[in-house]
Each structure stands twice: as C-alpha cells, then as structure tokens.
Design a protein around this motif. Structure first.
Motif, PDB file in Angstrom:
ATOM      1  N   ASP A 421       0.804  -1.219   0.069  1.00 55.61           N
ATOM      2  CA  ASP A 421      -0.019  -0.238   0.007  1.00 55.61           C
ATOM      3  C   ASP A 421       1.015   1.321  -0.222  1.00 55.61           C
ATOM      4  OD1 ASP A 421      -2.420  -1.454   0.120  1.00 55.61           O
ATOM      5  OD2 ASP A 421      -2.418  -1.408   2.306  1.00 55.61           O
ATOM      6  N   GLU A 422       0.491   2.324  -0.790  1.00 53.61           N
ATOM      7  CA  GLU A 422       1.390   3.592  -0.829  1.00 53.61           C
ATOM      8  C   GLU A 422       0.608   4.441   0.179  1.00 53.61           C
ATOM      9  OE1 GLU A 422      -0.086   5.267  -5.119  1.00 53.61           O
ATOM     10  OE2 GLU A 422       1.685   4.052  -4.788  1.00 53.61           O
ATOM     11  N   ALA A 423      -0.762   4.272   0.196  1.00 54.86           N
ATOM     12  CA  ALA A 423      -1.505   5.195   1.036  1.00 54.86           C
ATOM     13  C   ALA A 423      -2.210   4.273   2.257  1.00 54.86           C
ATOM     14  CB  ALA A 423      -2.807   5.692   0.075  1.00 54.86           C
ATOM     15  N   THR A 424      -2.747   5.148   3.234  1.00 58.71           N
ATOM     16  CA  THR A 424      -3.457   4.442   4.177  1.00 58.71           C
ATOM     17  C   THR A 424      -4.919   3.922   4.035  1.00 58.71           C
ATOM     18  OG1 THR A 424      -4.022   6.479   5.294  1.00 58.71           O
ATOM     19  CG2 THR A 424      -2.165   5.593   6.038  1.00 58.71           C
ATOM     20  N   TRP A 425      -5.085   2.754   4.414  1.00 57.13           N
ATOM     21  CA  TRP A 425      -6.286   2.302   4.136  1.00 57.13           C
ATOM     22  C   TRP A 425      -6.980   2.113   5.655  1.00 57.13           C
ATOM     23  CZ3 TRP A 425      -8.857   0.425  -0.318  1.00 57.13           C
ATOM     24  CH2 TRP A 425      -8.325   0.832  -1.412  1.00 57.13           C
ATOM     25  N   PRO A 431      -2.730  -6.273   0.712  1.00 56.12           N
ATOM     26  CA  PRO A 431      -2.151  -6.936  -0.300  1.00 56.12           C
ATOM     27  C   PRO A 431      -1.337  -8.458   0.283  1.00 56.12           C
ATOM     28  CG  PRO A 431      -1.479  -4.831  -0.578  1.00 56.12           C
ATOM     29  CD  PRO A 431      -2.302  -5.024   0.661  1.00 56.12           C
ATOM     30  N   GLY A 432      -1.482  -9.526  -0.485  1.00 61.02           N
ATOM     31  CA  GLY A 432      -0.924 -10.857   0.149  1.00 61.02           C
ATOM     32  C   GLY A 432      -1.914 -11.448   0.842  1.00 61.02           C
ATOM     33  N   THR A 433      -3.265 -10.965   0.885  1.00 61.83           N
ATOM     34  CA  THR A 433      -4.262 -11.688   1.964  1.00 61.83           C
ATOM     35  C   THR A 433      -5.371 -12.270   0.962  1.00 61.83           C
ATOM     36  OG1 THR A 433      -3.814 -10.031   3.376  1.00 61.83           O
ATOM     37  CG2 THR A 433      -5.869 -11.361   3.780  1.00 61.83           C
ATOM     38  N   ASN A 434      -5.953 -13.387   1.101  1.00 62.83           N
ATOM     39  CA  ASN A 434      -6.991 -13.859   0.247  1.00 62.83           C
ATOM     40  C   ASN A 434      -8.108 -12.876   0.577  1.00 62.83           C
ATOM     41  OD1 ASN A 434      -7.410 -15.004   2.948  1.00 62.83           O
ATOM     42  ND2 ASN A 434      -9.013 -15.939   2.091  1.00 62.83           N
ATOM     43  N   CYS A 435      -8.966 -12.913  -0.570  1.00 63.49           N
ATOM     44  CA  CYS A 435     -10.325 -12.100  -0.776  1.00 63.49           C
ATOM     45  C   CYS A 435     -11.289 -12.632  -0.109  1.00 63.49           C
ATOM     46  CB  CYS A 435     -10.600 -12.018  -2.049  1.00 63.49           C
ATOM     47  SG  CYS A 435      -9.747 -11.054  -3.274  1.00 63.49           S
ATOM     48  N   SER A 517     -15.249   5.631  -3.276  1.00 59.78           N
ATOM     49  CA  SER A 517     -15.327   5.547  -4.710  1.00 59.78           C
ATOM     50  C   SER A 517     -14.315   5.671  -5.393  1.00 59.78           C
ATOM     51  CB  SER A 517     -16.614   6.699  -4.739  1.00 59.78           C
ATOM     52  OG  SER A 517     -16.641   7.234  -6.187  1.00 59.78           O
ATOM     53  N   GLY A 518     -13.883   4.998  -6.518  1.00 61.38           N
ATOM     54  CA  GLY A 518     -12.935   4.894  -7.293  1.00 61.38           C
ATOM     55  C   GLY A 518     -11.666   4.010  -7.050  1.00 61.38           C
ATOM     56  N   ALA A 519     -11.852   3.348  -5.720  1.00 61.46           N
ATOM     57  CA  ALA A 519     -10.921   2.417  -5.486  1.00 61.46           C
ATOM     58  C   ALA A 519     -10.720   1.386  -6.396  1.00 61.46           C
ATOM     59  CB  ALA A 519     -11.073   2.009  -3.980  1.00 61.46           C
ATOM     60  N   VAL A 520      -9.563   0.687  -6.516  1.00 61.80           N
ATOM     61  CA  VAL A 520      -9.449  -0.406  -7.381  1.00 61.80           C
ATOM     62  C   VAL A 520      -8.552  -1.466  -6.687  1.00 61.80           C
ATOM     63  CG1 VAL A 520      -9.620   0.925  -9.653  1.00 61.80           C
ATOM     64  CG2 VAL A 520      -7.229   0.444  -8.725  1.00 61.80           C
ATOM     65  N   TYR A 521      -8.827  -2.698  -6.828  1.00 62.11           N
ATOM     66  CA  TYR A 521      -8.056  -3.914  -6.069  1.00 62.11           C
ATOM     67  C   TYR A 521      -7.558  -4.733  -7.500  1.00 62.11           C
ATOM     68  CZ  TYR A 521      -9.168  -3.642  -1.213  1.00 62.11           C
ATOM     69  OH  TYR A 521      -9.181  -3.366   0.158  1.00 62.11           O
ATOM     70  N   LEU A 522      -6.258  -4.942  -7.588  1.00 62.97           N
ATOM     71  CA  LEU A 522      -5.728  -5.762  -8.508  1.00 62.97           C
ATOM     72  C   LEU A 522      -5.787  -7.489  -7.651  1.00 62.97           C
ATOM     73  CD1 LEU A 522      -4.546  -6.795 -11.189  1.00 62.97           C
ATOM     74  CD2 LEU A 522      -2.361  -6.037 -10.160  1.00 62.97           C
ATOM     75  N   ILE A 523      -6.492  -8.291  -8.442  1.00 62.27           N
ATOM     76  CA  ILE A 523      -6.592  -9.642  -7.751  1.00 62.27           C
ATOM     77  C   ILE A 523      -6.115 -10.842  -8.441  1.00 62.27           C
ATOM     78  CG2 ILE A 523      -8.147 -11.325  -6.812  1.00 62.27           C
ATOM     79  CD1 ILE A 523     -10.114  -8.827  -6.152  1.00 62.27           C
ATOM     80  N   ARG A 524      -5.293 -11.708  -7.837  1.00 60.50           N
ATOM     81  CA  ARG A 524      -4.405 -12.448  -8.448  1.00 60.50           C
ATOM     82  C   ARG A 524      -5.314 -13.687  -8.667  1.00 60.50           C
ATOM     83  NH1 ARG A 524       0.563 -13.777  -4.572  1.00 60.50           N
ATOM     84  NH2 ARG A 524      -0.357 -15.633  -4.496  1.00 60.50           N
ATOM     85  N   ARG A 532      -3.510  -2.688  -4.071  1.00 58.72           N
ATOM     86  CA  ARG A 532      -4.642  -1.940  -4.273  1.00 58.72           C
ATOM     87  C   ARG A 532      -4.399  -0.197  -4.043  1.00 58.72           C
ATOM     88  NH1 ARG A 532      -7.017  -2.798   1.916  1.00 58.72           N
ATOM     89  NH2 ARG A 532      -5.065  -2.411   2.992  1.00 58.72           N
ATOM     90  N   TRP A 533      -5.200   0.584  -4.726  1.00 54.93           N
ATOM     91  CA  TRP A 533      -5.121   1.906  -4.980  1.00 54.93           C
ATOM     92  C   TRP A 533      -6.529   2.873  -4.546  1.00 54.93           C
ATOM     93  CZ3 TRP A 533      -3.580  -1.971  -7.919  1.00 54.93           C
ATOM     94  CH2 TRP A 533      -2.116  -2.189  -7.970  1.00 54.93           C
ATOM     95  N   HIS A 534      -6.278   4.006  -4.156  1.00 49.07           N
ATOM     96  CA  HIS A 534      -7.562   4.725  -3.976  1.00 49.07           C
ATOM     97  C   HIS A 534      -8.267   4.999  -5.146  1.00 49.07           C
ATOM     98  CE1 HIS A 534      -7.801   4.456   0.348  1.00 49.07           C
ATOM     99  NE2 HIS A 534      -6.528   4.735   0.551  1.00 49.07           N
ATOM    100  N   GLU A 535      -7.458   5.245  -6.233  1.00 47.76           N
ATOM    101  CA  GLU A 535      -7.919   5.650  -7.465  1.00 47.76           C
ATOM    102  C   GLU A 535      -7.193   4.854  -8.468  1.00 47.76           C
ATOM    103  OE1 GLU A 535      -5.786   9.986  -7.913  1.00 47.76           O
ATOM    104  OE2 GLU A 535      -7.656   9.585  -6.590  1.00 47.76           O
TER     105      GLU A 535
END
Ligand SMILES: Cc1cc2nc3c(=O)[nH]c(=O)nc-3n(C[C@H](O)[C@H](O)[C@H](O)COP(=O)(O)OP(=O)(O)OC[C@H]3O[C@@H](n4cnc5c(N)ncnc54)[C@H](O)[C@@H]3O)c2cc1C
Lengths: 552, 75
Positions: A421-425, A431-435, A517-524, A532-535
């Motif tokens: 993560d580059e921002a706080t959530w 990242p590295g955790t199962n959905c 709103s606008g967040a994205v998750y890249l899932i393996r 994941r990113w806020h935008e």
C-alpha cells in the motif's frame, strides 16, 4: 456396512509394450486429494496431464474429515464444493470437558460465517472429496489418470523430466516438462531429490476409531481433557456424514501398535466412554504418531513438491489436506503462465516463498495445539489444567483453551509479488491476503463475489463505468486484451457495457474492502490481493502486474 | 529500554500487595499453590492485554532466573 473403497482398473499404457517414451506437459505423481485437485485445476486450464498413482484404489478409511472454508472456496472454483457441502456435516456447537465433571467446562457456538457462500468448516470423509474429484476428471480428455502406475525414477534436466514408471506388466517412460510430486509424506520424489524432511516427532500416539452408532448422538464436537475413561490423556468426538463418528483417543508413546488397534481392545474404550450397552459397528481403526516436518525448498529445477510431500502437520486443527489444497491453488496459475510462455520460471520462487511460509505457520499452530493437548512438562500441564479450571467460571480464560484451532489461510504480507500500500487504508483486504466473499447480484440474479474472482487476474473497480474517462476505459480495454489479461469488474449498480459489473446489494463488498468511490483492487488468479489503490492509475497498475507475475 | 512495561516503582503499598500474594497460598498444597500461581499469571496477562508488555515481563523473569543460576553454580 463399512466403507469399501472403490477399485479402479490399473492402466497399462501402450508404451509398456512397445518400449516408447510418452510425452506430456505435466506429470503429477500421487492421486491423493492434492494431486487430484491439481490435475483438475491444470486440466481445466487445458494442459496435458498424466496423473499416476501407485495403488488402484482410494485409501480405505477416511483420514481428513474437516474441510475448512478456504479449501472449500478453492474446490468451489474447481466445481466440486457444492457436492461436498451438500453431503458434509456442518457443526456449530463444540463442548470442552475436563476430568470427571459431567457438565462441560464450557460450550461454544461457532456462529456460521455470515454473508459468505461457504461455511467455516464442514466434516466429510476424505474419500468423498476424492471420489467427486475423480468424477470431475472423467470429463477431461486432456487428463489421463493412471491407477497402478508407480514412479520409480526420474532425471531432472533443464528442459524437462524423464520419469520411469512401473506397472504390473512392466515399465515405461514419460518425458514431461514438469513433474509435480504429490506423493504424500513418504514421498519417494523427495527422497530421490535427496531433500531433508526436517522437524519434530511428538512422542505420543492417537488411536482413531471411526464407528457407526445405532442410536443418534447430537451433531457436536466434544473434546475431553483428562477424562475418567482415558485418564491423563485426551479424547475427541466428531461427526461425519452417514452417521459415522470419529473418536480419537490419545494413548501415549509406549504402545503395541498392532495390539491397540484390534477391535477387542478398542471396544472397552468405547464402552467406557458411552456406557456398557452402547451398540456400534467399526468403519476404520488406525493409530498414528504426530509429526511436524517440512522441506526447505518446494521447487527444484522442474520438480515441484505439494501437499504432504512437502510438509506434514499433526492432525489437531485439521491442517494437512487443508494446507495442501492451498499449495495447489497457489501453484496452478503460476505454472499455467509459465507453460504458456507468459511468465518466467522465476515466478515459481514465489510459490516456494509463499507456501513455505504457510507451512511454517501451520506447523507453528499445530505445535501449539499439540503442546496444549499433550503437555510436555509438569509446569506445562499445571498451566493447561489451570486454564481449564478457570475457564469453567471465567470467559476470558477460554481463549487460552487450545483443542485445535480452525485452519485459516495464511497471508503473505511480504511476498515479492505484492505491491505494498502506498496510502493508508481503513481496513479492507491487504496485499498478500485472500479475498473475502460477499453477496452480490448481476442481471437481477444473486451471486457470490468469489465466484467472479479467480482463474485469471481481475481488477475490482469501485465505480460506475460512467465515472471513468475515455482514456481510462481504453486502458482497461488494453489490459483485458493483453498477453496476461486482466478482466475489470465494476462494483456498481449499473451495467458496465463491455465490462462486467456486480451490484453490491448489501454494501458488504465496499465494507469488506474498505473501498471508497474510485478505489481499485488487483486480484491474483488465486483470489489473493496483489495491490490496491484509492484511484485508478494505469501505469501503477502495469508495474503491479509485472511484479505479481514475477517480472520485476 | 522498556517503552511499555513499567519498571519504575508503581505500587502505593508494596507490603500489602506482597502479603496478598503470599496469603493466596495459605492452606494450599504445593500442587494447589502452583495452580493458583498459574491462574494469577493468566488472569493478569489477560488484564494487561498487550503481548509486547507480557513478552518483556517474561524475558525479565527468565533472564533474572538464569543469572542467578550462574551465580549459584559459581559460588
Ligand atoms: C488421522 C488423520 C486425520 C486427518 N485429518 C485431517 C483433517 O481433518 N483435515 C485435513 O485437512 N487433513 C487431515 N489429515 C491430513 C490429510 O489426510 C493429508 O494431509 C492428505 O491426505 C495429504 O494429501 P496428499 O495428496 O498430499 O497425500 P496423500 O493423500 O498421502 O496421497 C499420496 C498419493 O501418492 C501415491 N503415491 C505415493 N508414492 C507414489 C509413487 N512413487 N508413484 C505413484 N504414486 C505414489 C499414494 O498411493 C497416494 O495415493 C489427517 C491425516 C490423518 C492421518
């Protein structure tokens, strides 16, 4: 009627007679639960697989009986979970007994996992899981399952593996690009590789009796510490389908293994437990010693180890098969990319890294349970008994009671595939955790989020398609058509045209993923979060995807 | 270097606390005393609720004991 394992016809390939060498992409050794699931996973991805198994039948008696949520999710991706859940027994009530108190020191209710497709755990015999998997493989022409075929030798060369296989009518050879060893804890592959299997043997034994009672007992898990019917030791009672009960008796180190499993020697124990007049039949009797061991390398050249061949845990906490399925889940997509020439062999280093960590944590958990259940020193026993006595009265002490913890997936917080993560959530899935699963709907039909994830990389976009710029949409189109495709899924109440969309009907997706709103998750492809990113930022996404496929 | 575990004097009445701990054992057999000690530790650990603090206390208890073992064998 005790269970009679189905017998399969031993396969004698043509090569035995004509001395030829067969070719295949992947040779899987061992048709236990892990080899079977991997064959199905890689087979459904279209690869040519030969799966060899020494015996021509399933093991008699069920070993694994507890299947936890994460393995069920994996088996759901492979299409065999529904049958297992339907056949399996779900239990919620557990009771802990101590010494001669007739009342439990306490009872607990494993509340069902809310708003997720699969339960926290079911009980079902291992042979049902294996049978369902074998039936699913029947439908795949690209998978050859060969009973009565034993791996006896192999040469690992840079371009592939040349394996010697023995059948009842002679030997033959298979030239495979990859060899996956799922040949169990006595793995001959591991031995032929000269690998150590380091760890610990606990100086204790457990006697298992799977019995069918005439009379019905409640569907509960009972655990006894130091009961009158097995003084100084422990015992466990668990229900399986078909009115079969598993009873485990801790029996200590110094035993006669042949004598102790004779029905006439087991029956007095069961009568002491349930009363003189209890009526039952035996399904299976066995005795086992706890071992916790693991290899220090799960990949060597073109040979990959998975399941018990790579790690062994004590059964308390039900981690053996449950962990092995997750090895397969982790391996299948990586090998798929490598075989298809879309990723480098280096990607397998992350398999070793991630699954060795998981094995290590599983061993830690099961060692802790074993230490609580079978204390090794006087002071350890004093603390154990103190916990149990306190817990009858005080709720807080129950947290210390460890009669085997639920097997949970191990996150990989430091995996090289993650983009940190580059921002706080404020929570969500790191990242590295199962959905996490959640209810959704699409086209007015109720579905589950996890059923839309997996197999390929997916991008969860928490926005309406109309919120994205034309440039961003063009970027998502390019991602979907790329060499390693990423499919975008909009979490939105609106349809998303050429993209898929899921309606977050109860708001739980947004909640569980802490997504604004606008967040994205890249899932393996194994349903783990890569980043994941806020935008949405397409260039960051590109870098993350390269990382997640071992290219950075 | 102990950011969490308090190692400065922190009790108003040491004698009273000490006496309470000793009194806990009155009339107990050795085995029961061990049990009571364990229960006391477990109950306080739950109250503290911080694995870092507990780890520091565990380390102090163990290290101090080992140091005295050395002294005993040297003398
Ligand atoms: C009493 C008991 C209770 C358990 N309970 C649970 C539980 O509740 N939950 C859980 O998750 N796990 C449990 N386990 C563990 C679980 O049974 C194992 O982890 C699981 O079977 C491992 O699967 P596998 O496919 O890796 O290996 P195995 O099931 O051991 O399969 C290995 C296969 O390889 C074949 N083979 C071996 N050598 C060769 C060769 N040279 N050539 C060809 N074939 C070969 C064998 O014939 C076998 O079919 C339990 C185990 C025991 C003993």
């Amino acid at each position: 009627m005790p269970y009679i394992p189905p017998k399969y016809e031993a396969v004698i390939p043509q090569a035995v007679h004509d001395g030829g060498t067969e070719q295949t992409t992947v040779l899987i050794v061992g048709a236990g639960p892990i080899g079977l699931a991997l064959a199905l996973d890689l087979g459904l991805r279209g690869h040519d697989i030969i799966l060899v198994n020494r015996e021509s039948q399933l093991t008699d008696g069920s070993r694994a009986i507890c299947y936890a949520k994460r393995p069920l999710e994996i088996l759901d991706r492979l299409g065999i979970s529904d049958r297992m859940v339907e056949k399996g027994v779900s239990w919620n009530i557990g009771r802990v007994f101590f010494k001669d108190r007739a009342e439990p020191v306490y009872s607990f209710d494993l509340l069902p996992v809310k708003d997720q497709k699969l339960p926290g755990m079911i009980n079902i015999q291992q042979y049902y899981n294996e049978e369902y998997n074998i039936e699913a493989l029947d439908g795949l022409d690209n998978v050859a399952l060969r009973w009565g075929n034993t791996l006896t030798s192999f040469e690992d060369v840079d371009t592939g593996v040349l394996a010697g296989i023995e059948t009842s009518e002679g030997v033959y050879r298979i030239q495979a690009d990859w060899l996956i060893a799922c040949d169990g804890y006595k793995s001959v592959t591991r031995k032929m590789l000269g690998m150590e299997f380091e760890g610990e043997t606990f100086h204790d034994n457990f006697l298992i009796a799977d019995v069918k009672f005439r009379k019905a007992y409640p569907t509960e898990r009972h655990f006894w510490f130091d009961p009158v019917f097995n003084p100084g030791q422990s015992a466990l009672l668990h229900k399986q389908p078909d009115d079969i009960w598993r009873i485990d008796f801790q029996v200590g180190w110094d035993i006669d293994r042949e004598e102790i499993i004779k029905p006439e020697n087991v029956s007095p124990r069961i009568r002491a437990m349930f009363g003189e007049d209890v009526e039952f039949e035996y399904e299976w009797i066995s005795v086992y010693t706890f071992n916790c061991r693991q290899v220090d390398q799960m990949v060597k050249g073109r040979v990959v180890l998975a399941g018990d061949a790579a790690h062994l845990v004590s059964p308390f906490g039900a981690r053996g098969a449950n962990t092995g399925f997750q090895d397969g889940d982790n391996l299948a997509w990586k090998l798929d990319l490598i075989i298809n020439g879309k990723a480098d062999r280096r990607l397998l280093e992350s398999y070793d890294q991630e699954r060795s960590l998981a094995a290590k944590i599983n061993i830690l958990n099961s060692t802790r349970s074993t230490d609580f259940i079978t204390p090794k020193s006087i002071v350890s026993r004093q603390f154990r008994d103190a916990v149990l006595q306190l817990s009858a009265e005080y709720h807080f002490a129950r947290g210390f009671v460890n009669s085997g913890r639920l097997s949970l997936p191990v996150p990989y917080p430091d995996s090289t595939l993650n983009t940190p993560d580059e921002a706080t959530w404020g929570g969500g899935v790191r990242p590295g955790t199962n959905c996490m699963d959640a209810p959704v709907s699409t086209g007015g039909e109720d579905k589950w989020l996890l059923n839309s994830l997996g197999w390929k990389f997916k991008l969860l976009v928490f926005a309406d398609v109309g919120d994205l710029s034309e440039g961003q949409l063009e970027g998502l189109r390019l991602l979907a058509a790329a060499d390693i495709p990423v499919e975008s899924i909009f979490i939105s109440q609106f349809e998303a045209g050429e993209f898929s969309s899921l309606n977050d009907i109860s708001g739980l997706v947004q909640d569980r993923y802490a997504a604004g709103s606008g967040a994205v998750y890249l899932i393996r492809p194994d349903q783990y979060v890569a980043g994941r990113w806020h935008e949405l930022d397409l260039s960051k996404l590109g870098v993350a995807l390269r990382r997640a496929t071992g290219k950075q | 270097m102990s950011p969490n575990l308090i190692l400065e004097p922190n009790l108003a009445d040491y004698d009273e606390v000490y006496q309470k701990i000793i009194d806990m054992h009155s009339g107990l057999s050795d085995e029961e005393s061990q049990s009571a000690n364990a229960k006391l530790i477990l109950t306080l650990a739950n109250h503290i609720g911080d694995v870092g603090v507990i780890s520091e206390a565990v380390k102090i208890a163990r290290d101090n004991t080992l140091q005295w073992r050395k002294k005993d064998t040297q003398s």
